[in-house]
Motif scaffolding. Structure first.
Motif, mmCIF file in Angstrom:
data_model
loop_
_atom_site.group_PDB
_atom_site.id
_atom_site.type_symbol
_atom_site.label_atom_id
_atom_site.label_comp_id
_atom_site.label_asym_id
_atom_site.label_seq_id
_atom_site.Cartn_x
_atom_site.Cartn_y
_atom_site.Cartn_z
ATOM 1 N N CYS A 1 0.822 -1.219 0.000
ATOM 2 C CA CYS A 1 0.000 0.000 0.000
ATOM 3 C C CYS A 1 0.853 1.264 0.000
ATOM 4 O O CYS A 1 0.386 2.339 -0.379
ATOM 5 N N ASN B 1 2.109 2.902 2.650
ATOM 6 C CA ASN B 1 2.090 3.780 3.820
ATOM 7 C C ASN B 1 3.469 3.844 4.475
ATOM 8 O O ASN B 1 3.923 4.915 4.890
ATOM 9 N N CYS C 1 -4.759 3.575 -2.978
ATOM 10 C CA CYS C 1 -3.297 3.722 -2.812
ATOM 11 C C CYS C 1 -2.609 4.041 -4.142
ATOM 12 O O CYS C 1 -1.674 4.840 -4.202
ATOM 13 N N HIS C 2 -3.081 3.383 -5.216
ATOM 14 C CA HIS C 2 -2.417 3.548 -6.513
ATOM 15 C C HIS C 2 -2.714 4.895 -7.172
ATOM 16 O O HIS C 2 -2.043 5.285 -8.122
ATOM 17 N N ARG D 1 -1.176 8.050 -2.774
ATOM 18 C CA ARG D 1 0.250 8.192 -2.443
ATOM 19 C C ARG D 1 1.168 7.553 -3.479
ATOM 20 O O ARG D 1 2.329 7.925 -3.603
ATOM 21 N N GLN D 2 0.662 6.571 -4.245
ATOM 22 C CA GLN D 2 1.516 5.984 -5.280
ATOM 23 C C GLN D 2 1.195 6.554 -6.661
ATOM 24 O O GLN D 2 1.710 6.070 -7.672
ATOM 25 N N GLY E 1 4.510 10.766 -1.439
ATOM 26 C CA GLY E 1 3.055 10.613 -1.357
ATOM 27 C C GLY E 1 2.289 11.921 -1.388
ATOM 28 O O GLY E 1 1.065 11.918 -1.485
ATOM 29 N N GLU F 1 -2.421 11.033 1.682
ATOM 30 C CA GLU F 1 -1.272 10.116 1.810
ATOM 31 C C GLU F 1 -1.338 9.258 3.072
ATOM 32 O O GLU F 1 -0.548 8.325 3.236
ATOM 33 N N CYS G 1 -5.409 1.398 3.471
ATOM 34 C CA CYS G 1 -5.642 0.621 2.244
ATOM 35 C C CYS G 1 -7.000 -0.095 2.293
ATOM 36 O O CYS G 1 -7.477 -0.459 3.365
#
Ligand code: SF4
Ligand code: SF4
Length: 425
Positions: free
Chosen positions: A80, A82, A289-290, A293-294, A324, A352, A356
């Motif tokens: 995820c 983090n 998450c994608h 932050r990603q 992030g 961020e 998840c």
């Protein structure tokens, strides 16, 4: 890359455990202060970002060997990110997430994978998608929408291609959301085509550690887009978005990528989409998450690791730092705020610091109980806002939350942001 490339990170880890939490400056309550689903669920240090670096170091130094427990540690993690965000609040130049991915790739190449993986990758190799369904049925979700097709008797060229992704293409429970996304773009007059030969983005095989399968899938997509003159890929899937923006450039892609919420945000702002109908609803938004932050833009780097006075490791030139903070956070929120009647209520852990949904890192496929527990935690947080609905922008998150809400017996709706936009048109 190789596992040894992360030796410096593993040695630099101070075991501070910061990666188990969200950044402390963003904590609003004890209840929602944790950031790593894996260590929270498994309750043992090796299941955290730092613990995984420690496990890798022990293997590299020959102090331990690969056991079933080590395999569990490597793969029972949502990837995820983090830990990647929180570690960098205090440290410089550490990359826990990239290290965990390399850990998986290394174990995978040695034949160490969770029990479910061989069947999953066999489905990808035989059918070209996660579900093992005939590729001929990939665009069935769009039946009756009157969308332009690239190939299969449709157009030969298109500047904008709509990439639905495997989940949206083959999971009937997500059909409403993907049809809403394509319909909204059509209503705004966007000149796009579906790709009749669309292939899996390859993101899932990448996360599972099957790097060669990823490269093969990515090259097939890039070759088709190049032949068709594609300049922009638009996708409603956060995982495909991340794969195209962060992983494809590593193999030479220069194609422009937009998530549908980014494009719709622009279309609302330039007047191409007019949201006139009221959708009275309190909504909380979950950052995938994608996409969050990603979802930060890729920055090329071709430097090297050097030591100062034989001790401190630095990178020359300085390595890009993915922290992030520059993910896609504003577009979905601005779209929601533009819908008459919608009131947006933030969860405690957002942007961020978002928790998840549970599905990432192929946890949904390999560890169903852990997946469901993680989604259930997020649903409790969503419920605590008092919102009537959870909105998100990723089919994996939507699917997980729909199941978790049903298991909880909660009355919450689970929707894609663009389903709400369609209702407002
Ligand atoms: S990975 Fe980073 S945040 Fe986690 S224990 Fe190590 S130094 Fe601390
Ligand atoms: S990627 Fe997520 S689940 Fe995995 S160790 Fe890091 S914070 Fe925990």
């Amino acid at each position: 890359m190789a596992l040894e490339d992360f030796r410096a990170d593993a040695m630099r880890c101070t075991r501070c455990s910061y990666c188990k939490w969200i950044p402390f400056s963003l904590v609003k309550s004890w209840e929602f202060s944790k950031g790593c689903p894996s260590v929270d669920y498994n309750n043992f240090h090796n299941y955290s970002g730092g613990g995984r670096l420690l496990t890798m170091l022990s293997l590299m130094d020959g102090r331990s060997e690969v056991t079933d427990q080590v395999v569990d540690i490597a793969y029972k993690c949502q990837l995820c990110g983090n830990c990647d965000v929180t570690c960098k609040v205090c440290r410089y130049d550490m990359e826990p997430l990239a290290g965990i991915r390399e850990f998986r790739r290394t174990l995978n190449e040695q034949g160490h994978v969770p029990a479910t993986y061989p069947a999953i990758i066999a489905r990808f190799r035989e059918s070209g998608n996660l579900f093992g369904v005939s590729q001929a049925r990939r665009a069935n979700w769009a039946d009756g929408l009157g969308l332009k097709q690239l190939g299969a008797g449709g157009v030969d060229k298109t500047e904008i291609v709509f990439h639905a992704g495997c989940r949206y293409s083959f999971d009937p429970s997500l059909k409403t959301a993907v049809r809403a996304a394509a319909s909204v773009l059509k209503r705004a007059g966007v000149d796009f085509a579906l790709d009749s030969a669309e292939g899996c983005c390859g993101g899932k095989p990448y996360d599972m550690g099957y790097r060669e399968d990823f490269v093969e899938m990515a090259k097939a997509n890039l070759a088709r887009w190049s032949a068709a003159g594609v300049k922009t890929v638009v996708t409603p899937c956060a995982t495909c978005f991340h794969t195209f923006t962060r992983l494809y450039p590593e193999i030479g892609s220069t194609v422009k990528v937009l998530h549908t919420v980014q494009l719709v945000d622009r279309l609302i702002k330039d007047g191409s989409l007019k949201l006139t109908k009221s959708v009275p609803m309190t909504v909380t938004y979950h950052d995938p998450c994608h996409l969050g932050r990603q979802g930060e833009p890729y920055v090329p780097w071709n430097g090297q690791e050097v030591k100062i006075y034989g001790q401190a490791v630095v990178y020359d030139p300085p390595r890009p730092r993915y922290i992030g903070a520059y993910g896609v956070y504003d577009a979905p929120r601005e779209v929601l705020r533009a819908i008459p009647g919608v009131e947006l209520i933030e969860m405690e852990r957002s942007k961020e610091a978002a928790w998840c949904c549970g599905a990432g890192g192929s946890v949904r496929e390999a560890y169903p109980e852990f997946n469901a527990w993680t989604a259930g935690q997020r649903v409790q947080e969503a419920k605590s806002t008092g919102a009537e609905a959870i909105a998100t922008a990723c089919p994996g998150c939507e699917k997980n939350f729909a199941e978790a809400v049903s298991a909880d017996g909660a009355k919450m709706k689970v929707l894609d942001v663009l389903e709400l936009v369609e209702q407002a048109l």
